[in-house]
Design a protein around this motif. Structure first.
Motif, mmCIF file in Angstrom:
data_model
loop_
_atom_site.group_PDB
_atom_site.id
_atom_site.type_symbol
_atom_site.label_atom_id
_atom_site.label_comp_id
_atom_site.label_asym_id
_atom_site.label_seq_id
_atom_site.Cartn_x
_atom_site.Cartn_y
_atom_site.Cartn_z
ATOM 1 N N THR A 81 0.838 -1.206 0.000
ATOM 2 C CA THR A 81 0.000 0.000 0.000
ATOM 3 C C THR A 81 0.872 1.255 0.000
ATOM 4 O OG1 THR A 81 -1.752 -1.191 1.166
ATOM 5 C CG2 THR A 81 -1.870 1.210 1.184
ATOM 6 N N ASP A 82 1.985 1.221 0.729
ATOM 7 C CA ASP A 82 2.913 2.355 0.735
ATOM 8 C C ASP A 82 3.553 2.553 -0.641
ATOM 9 O OD1 ASP A 82 2.464 2.793 3.454
ATOM 10 O OD2 ASP A 82 4.073 1.439 4.051
ATOM 11 N N ILE A 83 3.809 1.457 -1.339
ATOM 12 C CA ILE A 83 4.381 1.544 -2.689
ATOM 13 C C ILE A 83 3.401 2.238 -3.633
ATOM 14 C CG2 ILE A 83 5.055 0.163 -4.707
ATOM 15 C CD1 ILE A 83 6.274 -1.864 -2.715
ATOM 16 N N ILE A 84 2.124 1.858 -3.551
ATOM 17 C CA ILE A 84 1.103 2.512 -4.373
ATOM 18 C C ILE A 84 1.113 4.015 -4.119
ATOM 19 C CG2 ILE A 84 -1.389 2.758 -4.751
ATOM 20 C CD1 ILE A 84 -1.650 -0.228 -4.034
ATOM 21 N N ALA A 85 1.094 4.378 -2.864
ATOM 22 C CA ALA A 85 1.061 5.803 -2.499
ATOM 23 C C ALA A 85 2.305 6.530 -2.989
ATOM 24 C CB ALA A 85 0.908 5.947 -0.991
ATOM 25 N N ALA A 86 3.458 5.877 -2.912
ATOM 26 C CA ALA A 86 4.715 6.513 -3.334
ATOM 27 C C ALA A 86 4.723 6.789 -4.833
ATOM 28 C CB ALA A 86 5.902 5.623 -2.947
ATOM 29 N N VAL A 87 4.242 5.837 -5.626
ATOM 30 C CA VAL A 87 4.197 6.039 -7.077
ATOM 31 C C VAL A 87 3.199 7.139 -7.436
ATOM 32 C CG1 VAL A 87 3.723 4.952 -9.306
ATOM 33 C CG2 VAL A 87 4.911 3.657 -7.516
ATOM 34 N N ARG A 88 2.075 7.156 -6.724
ATOM 35 C CA ARG A 88 1.013 8.118 -7.028
ATOM 36 C C ARG A 88 1.321 9.530 -6.532
ATOM 37 N NH1 ARG A 88 -2.566 8.349 -10.642
ATOM 38 N NH2 ARG A 88 -4.408 8.755 -9.360
ATOM 39 N N GLU A 89 2.423 9.689 -5.796
ATOM 40 C CA GLU A 89 2.856 11.035 -5.431
ATOM 41 C C GLU A 89 3.144 11.871 -6.676
ATOM 42 O OE1 GLU A 89 6.325 10.677 -3.067
ATOM 43 O OE2 GLU A 89 5.295 9.824 -1.322
ATOM 44 N N ASN A 90 3.465 11.184 -7.763
ATOM 45 C CA ASN A 90 3.847 11.848 -8.998
ATOM 46 C C ASN A 90 2.625 12.013 -9.899
ATOM 47 O OD1 ASN A 90 4.969 12.511 -11.557
ATOM 48 N ND2 ASN A 90 6.922 11.643 -10.905
ATOM 49 N N SER A 91 2.205 13.244 -10.115
ATOM 50 C CA SER A 91 0.978 13.499 -10.877
ATOM 51 C C SER A 91 1.114 13.143 -12.353
ATOM 52 C CB SER A 91 0.576 14.968 -10.745
ATOM 53 O OG SER A 91 1.602 15.816 -11.248
ATOM 54 N N ALA A 92 2.347 13.000 -12.838
ATOM 55 C CA ALA A 92 2.549 12.623 -14.235
ATOM 56 C C ALA A 92 2.150 11.171 -14.498
ATOM 57 C CB ALA A 92 4.004 12.837 -14.636
ATOM 58 N N ILE A 93 2.133 10.345 -13.443
ATOM 59 C CA ILE A 93 1.672 8.962 -13.579
ATOM 60 C C ILE A 93 0.149 8.977 -13.522
ATOM 61 C CG2 ILE A 93 1.751 6.621 -12.622
ATOM 62 C CD1 ILE A 93 4.413 7.570 -13.730
ATOM 63 N N ARG A 94 -0.474 8.891 -14.692
ATOM 64 C CA ARG A 94 -1.939 8.994 -14.773
ATOM 65 C C ARG A 94 -2.629 7.680 -14.439
ATOM 66 N NH1 ARG A 94 -2.330 12.145 -20.612
ATOM 67 N NH2 ARG A 94 -0.967 13.911 -20.076
ATOM 68 N N GLN A 95 -1.954 6.579 -14.758
ATOM 69 C CA GLN A 95 -2.528 5.261 -14.493
ATOM 70 C C GLN A 95 -1.549 4.439 -13.664
ATOM 71 O OE1 GLN A 95 -4.436 3.266 -18.001
ATOM 72 N NE2 GLN A 95 -3.561 4.989 -19.132
ATOM 73 N N LEU A 96 -2.048 3.858 -12.583
ATOM 74 C CA LEU A 96 -1.255 2.943 -11.769
ATOM 75 C C LEU A 96 -2.038 1.645 -11.625
ATOM 76 C CD1 LEU A 96 1.153 2.173 -10.056
ATOM 77 C CD2 LEU A 96 0.056 3.270 -8.103
ATOM 78 N N ALA A 97 -1.520 0.598 -12.248
ATOM 79 C CA ALA A 97 -2.206 -0.693 -12.293
ATOM 80 C C ALA A 97 -1.395 -1.735 -11.541
ATOM 81 C CB ALA A 97 -2.403 -1.124 -13.749
ATOM 82 N N MET A 98 -2.020 -2.863 -11.269
ATOM 83 C CA MET A 98 -1.306 -4.011 -10.723
ATOM 84 C C MET A 98 -1.815 -5.278 -11.384
ATOM 85 S SD MET A 98 -3.080 -4.888 -6.991
ATOM 86 C CE MET A 98 -1.947 -6.233 -6.656
ATOM 87 N N THR A 99 -0.947 -6.284 -11.431
ATOM 88 C CA THR A 99 -1.349 -7.626 -11.846
ATOM 89 C C THR A 99 -1.229 -8.528 -10.628
ATOM 90 O OG1 THR A 99 -0.606 -7.298 -14.122
ATOM 91 C CG2 THR A 99 -0.847 -9.568 -13.366
ATOM 92 N N THR A 100 -2.310 -9.250 -10.315
ATOM 93 C CA THR A 100 -2.366 -10.024 -9.076
ATOM 94 C C THR A 100 -3.024 -11.376 -9.302
ATOM 95 O OG1 THR A 100 -3.276 -10.057 -6.814
ATOM 96 C CG2 THR A 100 -4.536 -8.848 -8.456
ATOM 97 N N ASN A 101 -2.672 -12.339 -8.454
ATOM 98 C CA ASN A 101 -3.387 -13.616 -8.483
ATOM 99 C C ASN A 101 -4.697 -13.544 -7.698
ATOM 100 O OD1 ASN A 101 -2.671 -13.934 -5.714
ATOM 101 N ND2 ASN A 101 -0.867 -15.180 -6.231
#
Length: 329
Positions: A81-101
């Motif tokens: 969850t902290d990783i998600i938040a860290a990536v989303r700190e950057n407004s240039a990243i418009r899409q943040l996806a994950m692949t999960t089982n």
């Protein structure tokens, strides 16, 4: 400062697949049939939160607008969850996806959404619970399906489901999958089975071209959609009678690489110019400080000049694809 990552064939890279762990708790027969086995080092060698923040910041500053977090199984990281938040700190990243089982989807998807996750891919190779168990080595079918319901409840308007297409396993189940997505906003994506370093026999037994599915879809009135610049490699089809969509990922098709727009960074900080390529360019020494960003971008940009025009799957060169955990973007 690099304005946009491009290669020698004028392909621009808007999409980063970032592996954050190699660990997976499933034992899919086409991927990790014997379960996860560490290969050198230990779990502490995976990219740290700060390293993840720095590498995604460097890619974003060079035109990347979509990041996909992959594994292994990314949700096995305690700081996911902290990783998600860290990536989303950057407004240039418009899409943040994950692949999960889907193992932890029902429990955690609401907090992932709140942290900034915008898209989900869930791997489900069969809608039959017993067959799901046989493929994955885990009796978790109902848990994963509950996780998809939880994703919709958490506010996701669409969920993508990855299904590895296998002859005599699920290739004849198209109608079952279509019935499932008739009233559900799920994009079901059939991924052609690929030959991996250890899976030649399985490949020869179960590989089937996605053209088989595509022909059936076209006969039933499905229409192919246009592809966005930061979309993955799927050919996506829609039908007016269905809430869901069908995607086909066909790496053995001619010109599959012509529209390549994605790069991969491994869980130990290596840049892979091709998802199926050998080797890798180490970036980790340039992820130790915020003031290394220009040098990091320069190394990535220089590496792109050596990117090949196409993969070599047709020649049986499977490169780094010892497993399929990072393919279905």
């Amino acid at each position: 400062m690099v304005s946009q990552f491009t290669d020698s064939f004028d392909r621009s890279f808007y999409y980063l697949r970032l592996s954050i762990t190699d660990v997976c708790n499933f034992r899919c027969n086409y991927c990790l049939p014997d379960g996860y086995r560490p290969q050198g080092g230990n779990n502490k060698s995976f990219l740290s939160l700060d390293e993840i923040r720095r590498v995604t910041r460097a890619f974003a500053a060079a035109g990347t607008e979509k990041v996909r977090l992959t594994g292994g199984e990314p949700s096995l990281r305690r700081d996911f969850t902290d990783i998600i938040a860290a990536v989303r700190e950057n407004s240039a990243i418009r899409q943040l996806a994950m692949t999960t089982n889907g193992y932890r989807l029902a429990r955690d998807v609401a907090q992932w959404r709140a942290a900034g996750l915008t898209a989900l891919n869930v791997s489900i190779d069969s809608l039959d619970a017993r067959q799901f168990h046989a493929i994955t080595g885990q009796d978790k079918f109902h848990q994963v399906m509950a996780g998809i319901d939880a994703a919709f409840e958490a506010g996701f308007s669409k969920v993508k489901v990855n299904t590895v297409l296998m002859r005599d396993v699920n290739h004849h189940s198209l109608q079952t999958f279509l019935d499932w997505i008739r009233n559900r906003p799920i994009q079901l994506r059939f991924i052609e089975l690929m030959e991996t370093g250890d899976g030649g026999e399985l490949f020869r037994k179960h590989h089937i071209s996605g053209e088989v599915i595509r022909d059936q879809l076209l006969q039933q009135g499905w229409v192919r959609q246009l592809r966005g610049r930061s979309d993955g490699p799927a050919q996506v089809f829609c039908h007016p009678d269905y809430a869901g969509e069908i995607g086909l990922i066909m790496p053995y098709e001619k010109n599959f690489c012509a529209s390549c727009n994605r790069l991969r960074v491994s869980a130990v900080g290596k840049l892979h110019l091709c998802l199926f390529g050998d080797g890798g360019v180490s970036l980790r020494d340039l992820l130790q400080s915020d003031d290394q960003q220009d040098e990091l971008q320069e190394r990535i940009a220089a590496s792109l000049k050596t990117k090949k025009q196409t993969h070599f799957l047709h020649q049986g060169n499977t490169g780094i694809t010892q497993n399929l955990s990072f393919i279905g973007g």
